[in-house]
Design a protein around this motif. Structure first.
Motif, mmCIF file in Angstrom:
data_model
loop_
_atom_site.group_PDB
_atom_site.id
_atom_site.type_symbol
_atom_site.label_atom_id
_atom_site.label_comp_id
_atom_site.label_asym_id
_atom_site.label_seq_id
_atom_site.Cartn_x
_atom_site.Cartn_y
_atom_site.Cartn_z
ATOM 1 N N THR A 23 -64.389 -15.401 52.476
ATOM 2 C CA THR A 23 -63.202 -14.558 52.383
ATOM 3 C C THR A 23 -61.966 -15.354 52.785
ATOM 4 O O THR A 23 -61.895 -15.930 53.874
ATOM 5 N N ALA A 24 -60.989 -15.399 51.892
ATOM 6 C CA ALA A 24 -59.772 -16.174 52.152
ATOM 7 C C ALA A 24 -58.750 -15.313 52.877
ATOM 8 O O ALA A 24 -58.714 -14.095 52.737
ATOM 9 N N GLU A 25 -57.917 -15.975 53.677
ATOM 10 C CA GLU A 25 -56.859 -15.253 54.383
ATOM 11 C C GLU A 25 -55.764 -14.799 53.419
ATOM 12 O O GLU A 25 -55.217 -13.706 53.571
ATOM 13 N N PHE A 97 -63.229 -7.794 47.812
ATOM 14 C CA PHE A 97 -61.929 -7.155 47.964
ATOM 15 C C PHE A 97 -62.112 -5.793 48.639
ATOM 16 O O PHE A 97 -63.151 -5.143 48.497
ATOM 17 N N GLN A 98 -61.093 -5.374 49.343
ATOM 18 C CA GLN A 98 -61.091 -4.026 49.891
ATOM 19 C C GLN A 98 -61.165 -3.023 48.739
ATOM 20 O O GLN A 98 -60.675 -3.292 47.637
ATOM 21 N N PRO A 99 -61.781 -1.836 48.953
ATOM 22 C CA PRO A 99 -61.918 -0.863 47.859
ATOM 23 C C PRO A 99 -60.606 -0.557 47.145
ATOM 24 O O PRO A 99 -60.569 -0.467 45.913
ATOM 25 N N SER A 100 -59.521 -0.394 47.916
ATOM 26 C CA SER A 100 -58.237 -0.093 47.275
ATOM 27 C C SER A 100 -57.750 -1.266 46.441
ATOM 28 O O SER A 100 -57.133 -1.084 45.385
ATOM 29 N N LEU A 101 -58.056 -2.491 46.890
ATOM 30 C CA LEU A 101 -57.656 -3.673 46.142
ATOM 31 C C LEU A 101 -58.505 -3.833 44.875
ATOM 32 O O LEU A 101 -58.011 -4.276 43.838
ATOM 33 N N GLY A 155 -46.581 -7.021 49.306
ATOM 34 C CA GLY A 155 -47.706 -7.581 50.040
ATOM 35 C C GLY A 155 -48.887 -6.621 50.095
ATOM 36 O O GLY A 155 -48.960 -5.643 49.351
ATOM 37 N N LEU A 156 -49.804 -6.915 51.014
ATOM 38 C CA LEU A 156 -50.990 -6.094 51.224
ATOM 39 C C LEU A 156 -50.919 -5.434 52.590
ATOM 40 O O LEU A 156 -50.100 -5.810 53.433
ATOM 41 N N ASP A 157 -51.786 -4.446 52.814
ATOM 42 C CA ASP A 157 -51.778 -3.816 54.134
ATOM 43 C C ASP A 157 -52.532 -4.690 55.136
ATOM 44 O O ASP A 157 -53.028 -5.767 54.796
ATOM 45 N N GLU A 158 -52.641 -4.237 56.366
ATOM 46 C CA GLU A 158 -53.218 -5.056 57.437
ATOM 47 C C GLU A 158 -54.680 -5.390 57.200
ATOM 48 O O GLU A 158 -55.170 -6.419 57.667
ATOM 49 N N SER A 159 -55.388 -4.528 56.478
ATOM 50 C CA SER A 159 -56.802 -4.771 56.213
ATOM 51 C C SER A 159 -57.031 -5.560 54.930
ATOM 52 O O SER A 159 -58.167 -5.811 54.542
ATOM 53 N N GLY A 160 -55.942 -5.944 54.265
ATOM 54 C CA GLY A 160 -56.058 -6.662 53.007
ATOM 55 C C GLY A 160 -56.216 -5.756 51.808
ATOM 56 O O GLY A 160 -56.644 -6.195 50.742
ATOM 57 N N GLY A 161 -55.847 -4.485 51.960
ATOM 58 C CA GLY A 161 -55.948 -3.528 50.873
ATOM 59 C C GLY A 161 -54.642 -3.375 50.124
ATOM 60 O O GLY A 161 -53.624 -3.995 50.462
#
Length: 204
Positions: A23-25, A97-101, A155-161
């Motif tokens: 998982t990449a930052e 990826f996060q579900p929302s992503l 950008g993305l949210d704090e969880s990467g979503g």
């Protein structure tokens, strides 16, 4: 569908090694690279199926030739979009990826696949291979660019979503989507309306 099946299997198989990628930052960069790869995939499948676009798949005395041609073009667009959607789901999950992503990526891939395939098929019928290649690549770049601009701005949210910002969606994404949809539908209708009696659209 038979011709697109090897592409579907290949896309699903390619998704398996993605499980090994850590998982990449910077999820935005990974997302855009992944989306670009999906667009290239949909373009390749479109070109694989493009020779079928002149076939009279739906001959009917009750239909004008233009309606038969339109039905054939829409069928090919649906096949390309459907195959791209399945590969998007598998590869997005493999990249964790996060579900929302994953949902954002699916929406983006679906939106881009149908306009790119529709534009490519229509311009190929109207003006030939060279124009179709340029049109398909140009449409791909514009559509991916709109998502890139949105992610750069929001950008993305704090969880990467997926961080949803309706105002920025209206400003950076929807105008491109609407313009692409109108252009694709217009070109597809034009190509169908100019079809001659052989089932082929004469190159202008």
């Amino acid at each position: 569908m038979l011709q697109s099946f090897p592409w579907l299997v290949g896309g699903l198989l390619i998704s398996i090694p993605l499980l090994l990628i850590p998982t990449a930052e910077d999820r935005r960069t990974v997302l855009l690279i992944h989306l670009a790869a999906l667009v290239v995939f949909s373009l390749g499948l479109t070109w694989k199926l493009a020779p079928l676009s002149g076939e009279g798949w739906y001959p009917s005395k009750a239909w004008k030739l233009s309606r038969s041609q339109l039905a054939g073009a829409v069928s090919l667009i649906i096949v390309v979009t459907g195959v791209t959607a399945l590969v998007t789901l598998a590869s997005s999950a493999a990249l964790r990826f996060q579900p929302s992503l994953q949902f954002l990526q699916l929406l983006s891939a679906l939106d881009i696949a149908w306009v790119v395939s529709g534009t490519t098929l229509a311009t190929r019928s109207l003006w030939g291979r060279g124009v179709a290649i340029a049109a398909g690549i140009g449409m791909s770049i514009i559509c991916v660019m709109s998502i890139a601009l949105y992610l750069a701005e929001v950008g993305l949210d704090e969880s990467g979503g997926w961080l949803v910002d309706s105002s920025q969606m209206l400003r950076l994404v929807l105008p491109f989507d609407v313009a692409a949809a109108v252009l694709t539908i217009g070109l597809t209708l034009l190509a169908a309306s100019l079809a001659d009696g052989t089932g082929q659209t004469p190159v202008v």
